[in-house]
Write a protein that holds these residues in place. Structure first.
Motif, PDB file in Angstrom:
ATOM      1  N   ASP A   1      13.511 -11.418  43.735  1.00 52.82           N
ATOM      2  CA  ASP A   1      13.764 -10.142  44.389  1.00 52.82           C
ATOM      3  C   ASP A   1      15.147 -10.157  45.019  1.00 52.82           C
ATOM      4  O   ASP A   1      15.503 -11.118  45.717  1.00 52.82           O
ATOM      5  N   PHE A   2      15.924  -9.106  44.781  1.00 51.56           N
ATOM      6  CA  PHE A   2      17.283  -8.988  45.305  1.00 51.56           C
ATOM      7  C   PHE A   2      17.306  -7.876  46.353  1.00 51.56           C
ATOM      8  O   PHE A   2      17.114  -6.706  46.030  1.00 51.56           O
ATOM      9  N   VAL A   3      17.513  -8.246  47.611  1.00 53.47           N
ATOM     10  CA  VAL A   3      17.469  -7.312  48.730  1.00 53.47           C
ATOM     11  C   VAL A   3      18.879  -6.824  49.028  1.00 53.47           C
ATOM     12  O   VAL A   3      19.754  -7.617  49.380  1.00 53.47           O
ATOM     13  N   SER A   4      19.106  -5.515  48.894  1.00 53.38           N
ATOM     14  CA  SER A   4      20.456  -4.969  49.041  1.00 53.38           C
ATOM     15  C   SER A   4      20.902  -4.917  50.493  1.00 53.38           C
ATOM     16  O   SER A   4      22.088  -5.052  50.782  1.00 53.38           O
ATOM     17  N   GLY A   5      19.964  -4.672  51.419  1.00 50.81           N
ATOM     18  CA  GLY A   5      20.356  -4.522  52.820  1.00 50.81           C
ATOM     19  C   GLY A   5      21.053  -3.199  53.083  1.00 50.81           C
ATOM     20  O   GLY A   5      21.695  -3.021  54.119  1.00 50.81           O
ATOM     21  N   SER A   6      20.960  -2.271  52.130  1.00 52.13           N
ATOM     22  CA  SER A   6      21.639  -0.982  52.240  1.00 52.13           C
ATOM     23  C   SER A   6      20.768   0.108  51.632  1.00 52.13           C
ATOM     24  O   SER A   6      19.603  -0.112  51.314  1.00 52.13           O
ATOM     25  N   ARG A   7      21.344   1.298  51.463  1.00 50.27           N
ATOM     26  CA  ARG A   7      20.614   2.410  50.850  1.00 50.27           C
ATOM     27  C   ARG A   7      20.420   2.207  49.356  1.00 50.27           C
ATOM     28  O   ARG A   7      19.642   2.921  48.726  1.00 50.27           O
ATOM     29  N   ARG A   8      21.149   1.286  48.773  1.00 46.42           N
ATOM     30  CA  ARG A   8      20.961   1.002  47.358  1.00 46.42           C
ATOM     31  C   ARG A   8      19.552   0.461  47.114  1.00 46.42           C
ATOM     32  O   ARG A   8      18.982  -0.220  47.966  1.00 46.42           O
ATOM     33  N   PRO A   9      18.985   0.710  45.946  1.00 49.64           N
ATOM     34  CA  PRO A   9      17.671   0.130  45.647  1.00 49.64           C
ATOM     35  C   PRO A   9      17.744  -1.393  45.597  1.00 49.64           C
ATOM     36  O   PRO A   9      18.798  -1.974  45.321  1.00 49.64           O
ATOM     37  N   ASP A  10      16.627  -2.033  45.888  1.00 49.18           N
ATOM     38  CA  ASP A  10      16.499  -3.466  45.675  1.00 49.18           C
ATOM     39  C   ASP A  10      16.098  -3.688  44.216  1.00 49.18           C
ATOM     40  O   ASP A  10      15.739  -2.742  43.506  1.00 49.18           O
ATOM     41  N   LEU A  11      16.154  -4.936  43.789  1.00 48.85           N
ATOM     42  CA  LEU A  11      15.823  -5.271  42.405  1.00 48.85           C
ATOM     43  C   LEU A  11      14.742  -6.341  42.364  1.00 48.85           C
ATOM     44  O   LEU A  11      14.631  -7.171  43.269  1.00 48.85           O
ATOM     45  N   ARG A  12      13.945  -6.306  41.298  1.00 45.59           N
ATOM     46  CA  ARG A  12      12.974  -7.374  41.044  1.00 45.59           C
ATOM     47  C   ARG A  12      13.064  -7.798  39.585  1.00 45.59           C
ATOM     48  O   ARG A  12      12.863  -6.984  38.677  1.00 45.59           O
ATOM     49  N   PHE A  13      13.366  -9.081  39.369  1.00 42.77           N
ATOM     50  CA  PHE A  13      13.287  -9.659  38.031  1.00 42.77           C
ATOM     51  C   PHE A  13      11.910 -10.296  37.878  1.00 42.77           C
ATOM     52  O   PHE A  13      11.443 -11.023  38.758  1.00 42.77           O
ATOM     53  N   LEU A  14      11.256 -10.027  36.742  1.00 44.01           N
ATOM     54  CA  LEU A  14       9.910 -10.539  36.515  1.00 44.01           C
ATOM     55  C   LEU A  14       9.814 -11.196  35.144  1.00 44.01           C
ATOM     56  O   LEU A  14      10.228 -10.618  34.137  1.00 44.01           O
ATOM     57  N   LEU A  15       9.302 -12.415  35.136  1.00 43.05           N
ATOM     58  CA  LEU A  15       9.024 -13.147  33.903  1.00 43.05           C
ATOM     59  C   LEU A  15       7.528 -13.431  33.869  1.00 43.05           C
ATOM     60  O   LEU A  15       6.984 -14.088  34.764  1.00 43.05           O
ATOM     61  N   LYS A  16       6.842 -12.915  32.860  1.00 49.14           N
ATOM     62  CA  LYS A  16       5.409 -13.162  32.751  1.00 49.14           C
ATOM     63  C   LYS A  16       5.032 -13.411  31.299  1.00 49.14           C
ATOM     64  O   LYS A  16       5.800 -13.109  30.378  1.00 49.14           O
ATOM     65  N   THR A  17       3.851 -13.961  31.116  1.00 52.72           N
ATOM     66  CA  THR A  17       3.350 -14.209  29.765  1.00 52.72           C
ATOM     67  C   THR A  17       1.911 -13.727  29.667  1.00 52.72           C
ATOM     68  O   THR A  17       1.211 -13.555  30.665  1.00 52.72           O
ATOM     69  N   GLN A  18       1.494 -13.533  28.428  1.00 53.22           N
ATOM     70  CA  GLN A  18       0.104 -13.184  28.136  1.00 53.22           C
ATOM     71  C   GLN A  18      -0.191 -13.634  26.710  1.00 53.22           C
ATOM     72  O   GLN A  18       0.720 -13.826  25.913  1.00 53.22           O
ATOM     73  N   CYS A  19      -1.447 -13.820  26.420  1.00 51.91           N
ATOM     74  CA  CYS A  19      -1.844 -14.270  25.080  1.00 51.91           C
ATOM     75  C   CYS A  19      -2.689 -13.190  24.403  1.00 51.91           C
ATOM     76  O   CYS A  19      -3.537 -12.561  25.044  1.00 51.91           O
ATOM     77  N   ASP A  20      -2.446 -12.996  23.131  1.00 52.75           N
ATOM     78  CA  ASP A  20      -3.246 -12.035  22.364  1.00 52.75           C
ATOM     79  C   ASP A  20      -4.720 -12.430  22.378  1.00 52.75           C
ATOM     80  O   ASP A  20      -5.061 -13.611  22.306  1.00 52.75           O
ATOM     81  N   HIS A  21      -5.566 -11.415  22.483  1.00 48.59           N
ATOM     82  CA  HIS A  21      -7.015 -11.637  22.443  1.00 48.59           C
ATOM     83  C   HIS A  21      -7.592 -10.671  21.412  1.00 48.59           C
ATOM     84  O   HIS A  21      -7.232  -9.488  21.388  1.00 48.59           O
ATOM     85  N   HIS A  22      -8.434 -11.165  20.557  1.00 53.37           N
ATOM     86  CA  HIS A  22      -8.959 -10.312  19.489  1.00 53.37           C
ATOM     87  C   HIS A  22      -9.769  -9.150  20.068  1.00 53.37           C
ATOM     88  O   HIS A  22     -10.455  -9.294  21.085  1.00 53.37           O
ATOM     89  N   ILE A  23      -9.649  -8.002  19.432  1.00 49.74           N
ATOM     90  CA  ILE A  23     -10.399  -6.818  19.848  1.00 49.74           C
ATOM     91  C   ILE A  23     -11.808  -6.933  19.278  1.00 49.74           C
ATOM     92  O   ILE A  23     -12.022  -6.736  18.077  1.00 49.74           O
ATOM     93  N   ASP A  24     -12.753  -7.280  20.120  1.00 49.76           N
ATOM     94  CA  ASP A  24     -14.110  -7.509  19.626  1.00 49.76           C
ATOM     95  C   ASP A  24     -14.922  -6.212  19.587  1.00 49.76           C
ATOM     96  O   ASP A  24     -14.508  -5.162  20.084  1.00 49.76           O
ATOM     97  N   SER A  25     -16.075  -6.285  19.013  1.00 54.64           N
ATOM     98  CA  SER A  25     -16.936  -5.117  18.832  1.00 54.64           C
ATOM     99  C   SER A  25     -17.418  -4.551  20.175  1.00 54.64           C
ATOM    100  O   SER A  25     -17.665  -3.349  20.301  1.00 54.64           O
ATOM    101  N   LYS A  26     -17.530  -5.418  21.196  1.00 52.72           N
ATOM    102  CA  LYS A  26     -17.974  -4.957  22.508  1.00 52.72           C
ATOM    103  C   LYS A  26     -16.984  -3.961  23.089  1.00 52.72           C
ATOM    104  O   LYS A  26     -17.374  -2.885  23.583  1.00 52.72           O
ATOM    105  N   LEU A  27     -15.688  -4.309  23.035  1.00 49.81           N
ATOM    106  CA  LEU A  27     -14.667  -3.404  23.559  1.00 49.81           C
ATOM    107  C   LEU A  27     -14.624  -2.107  22.757  1.00 49.81           C
ATOM    108  O   LEU A  27     -14.500  -1.012  23.320  1.00 49.81           O
ATOM    109  N   GLU A  28     -14.721  -2.224  21.448  1.00 51.22           N
ATOM    110  CA  GLU A  28     -14.690  -1.033  20.603  1.00 51.22           C
ATOM    111  C   GLU A  28     -15.867  -0.114  20.914  1.00 51.22           C
ATOM    112  O   GLU A  28     -15.731   1.114  20.929  1.00 51.22           O
ATOM    113  N   LYS A  29     -17.026  -0.689  21.173  1.00 48.14           N
ATOM    114  CA  LYS A  29     -18.222   0.096  21.487  1.00 48.14           C
ATOM    115  C   LYS A  29     -18.046   0.819  22.830  1.00 48.14           C
ATOM    116  O   LYS A  29     -18.483   1.981  22.984  1.00 48.14           O
ATOM    117  N   ILE A  30     -17.417   0.146  23.811  1.00 48.22           N
ATOM    118  CA  ILE A  30     -17.189   0.767  25.117  1.00 48.22           C
ATOM    119  C   ILE A  30     -16.353   2.043  24.959  1.00 48.22           C
ATOM    120  O   ILE A  30     -16.693   3.102  25.497  1.00 48.22           O
TER     121      ILE A  30
END
Length: 399
Positions: A258-287
């Motif tokens: 997070d980059f805090v400007s200390g002024s009227r300018r917006p602050d910034l947030r850099f985000l690094l995240k990960t996720q893994c693919d999950h198969h779309i099963d019949s339960k989700l499709e039924k929902i």
């Protein structure tokens, strides 16, 4: 609702192991980042040693469920004309002389630090990139973004003076000695109001609108075996139906800066995240199939599905719908303005997300689909630095 207490019995070693497992489980559930830095922007200061700041109470609406009931503050730099000479004794004078030497502590994960330490922060992050390498066999996806907003601070009651200098800032810690906590607000109206100026300055061309009416993408978050998962829905206008297009598991935030400007300018947030693919099963499709008949009409708040629609099927913890999305690109960077309606733990909020990303990140984000492609950590770190600088330039235009 009353508190539920669980007792862990066993030897000291066994209790310690249980504590570690519980903590690991909670971190998976709340997606706590592995690395977090709060950097105070000082690059534009002519005399860093004389710079002073203060915490100002934030009285606007809070979109974050975890901090909504807490008193919040933002950081503001004190201008030279506002400074009042302090009455000090000999020992205070000596302490100030030592502090103004700016012999700041070494960088540690979770530090409050300054923007001149950016390269050091990136070095730490790069050491973690091999752990989140998306060429990993499980189909791990990597996501990088820089958001505009405002960094707020809570639980600052143990700080005896709400005015501080650079040395004080570098002594702050999250949830430790001073028990400071942070809450990033995705709100940057200055960017929205001056988007035409930003477009002209950085030659950003509008890309076609991708949302039909308010039927944008819908993301449903839920837990399974104490791990956070999500699936995504898109509206198919030809079929007149919502379709499951993606499901993911093992969502992790690996780094936040997070980059805090200390002024009227917006602050910034850099985000690094990960996720893994999950198969779309019949339960989700039924929902989704079962929900379709009653979800054709637009709602007043813009959301077509709510938590209660899914709670009878899964342990739903949030629903988020993109009701509007605009994209601007200059061939190197893409700026996105998305209007998001969401319900988290029964509380509704509407936010305007403004983000910027390097277009070269696309090949990194999709590298799991081409595992033979080279994953270059140094190149990614370089583009992170360039993208943060591009975001900084945008904030300077609107100041």
């Amino acid at each position: 609702m009353g508190r539920h207490i669980a007792k862990v019995q066993g030897t000291s070693l066994q209790r310690g192991q249980a504590k570690s497992l519980i903590q690991e489980s909670l971190e998976r559930l709340t997606v706590i980042p592995t690395i977090g830095y709060v950097l105070l922007e000082i690059d534009d200061l002519t005399d860093v040693k004389e710079a002073n700041y203060r915490f100002i109470e934030f009285k606007e609406d809070d979109c974050n469920e975890h901090s909504r009931s807490l008193k919040k503050y933002y950081v503001e730099r004190i201008q030279e004309t506002e400074k009042v000479p302090k009455v000090t004794d000999v020992m205070d004078d000596l302490a100030n002389q030592l502090r103004h030497g700016l012999l700041l502590p070494s960088l540690k994960t979770g530090d409050f630090t300054t923007s001149d330490k950016l390269d050091e922060c990136l070095e730490v992050i790069s050491s973690k990139l091999s752990d989140v390498d998306p060429t990993y066999p499980e189909g791990k996806e990597i996501r990088l973004n820089v958001f505009f907003g405002r960094q707020l601070f809570t639980r600052i009651n143990k700080i005896k003076d709400q005015n501080f200098d650079i040395h004080d800032w570098c002594g702050f810690e999250r949830n430790n000695k001073f028990r400071l906590s942070t809450s990033f607000q995705h709100d940057a109206p200055q960017i929205i109001e001056k988007m035409s100026i930003i477009q002209k300055k950085f030659r950003l061309q509008s890309k076609p609108e991708t949302i039909i009416g308010n039927k944008g993408s819908i993301t449903v978050y839920y837990t399974h075996n104490e791990k956070k998962r999500k699936f995504k829905l898109h509206w198919n206008p030809d079929k007149g139906l919502w379709e499951l297009t993606k499901a993911v598991k093992d969502i992790r935030r690996h780094a936040i800066m997070d980059f805090v400007s200390g002024s009227r300018r917006p602050d910034l947030r850099f985000l690094l995240k990960t996720q893994c693919d999950h198969h779309i099963d019949s339960k989700l499709e039924k929902i989704i199939q079962d929900l379709q008949p009653v979800k054709y009409l637009d709602s007043e708040d813009g959301m077509l599905f709510r938590e209660k629609d899914f709670s009878k099927f899964i342990d739903c913890v949030g629903v988020r719908q993109t009701v509007r999305k605009l994209r601007y690109s200059n061939g190197e960077f893409q700026v996105t303005h998305a209007t998001i309606c969401q319900e988290v733990k029964g509380k509704f909020s509407k936010e305007e997300f403004i983000s910027v990303k390097s277009l070269s990140w696309r090949k990194v984000e999709n590298i799991d689909k081409s595992p033979m492609r080279h994953f270059d950590e140094e190149e990614i770190i370089s583009t992170i630095r360039d993208t943060i600088e591009f975001a900084r330039q945008i904030t300077k235009v609107i100041s």
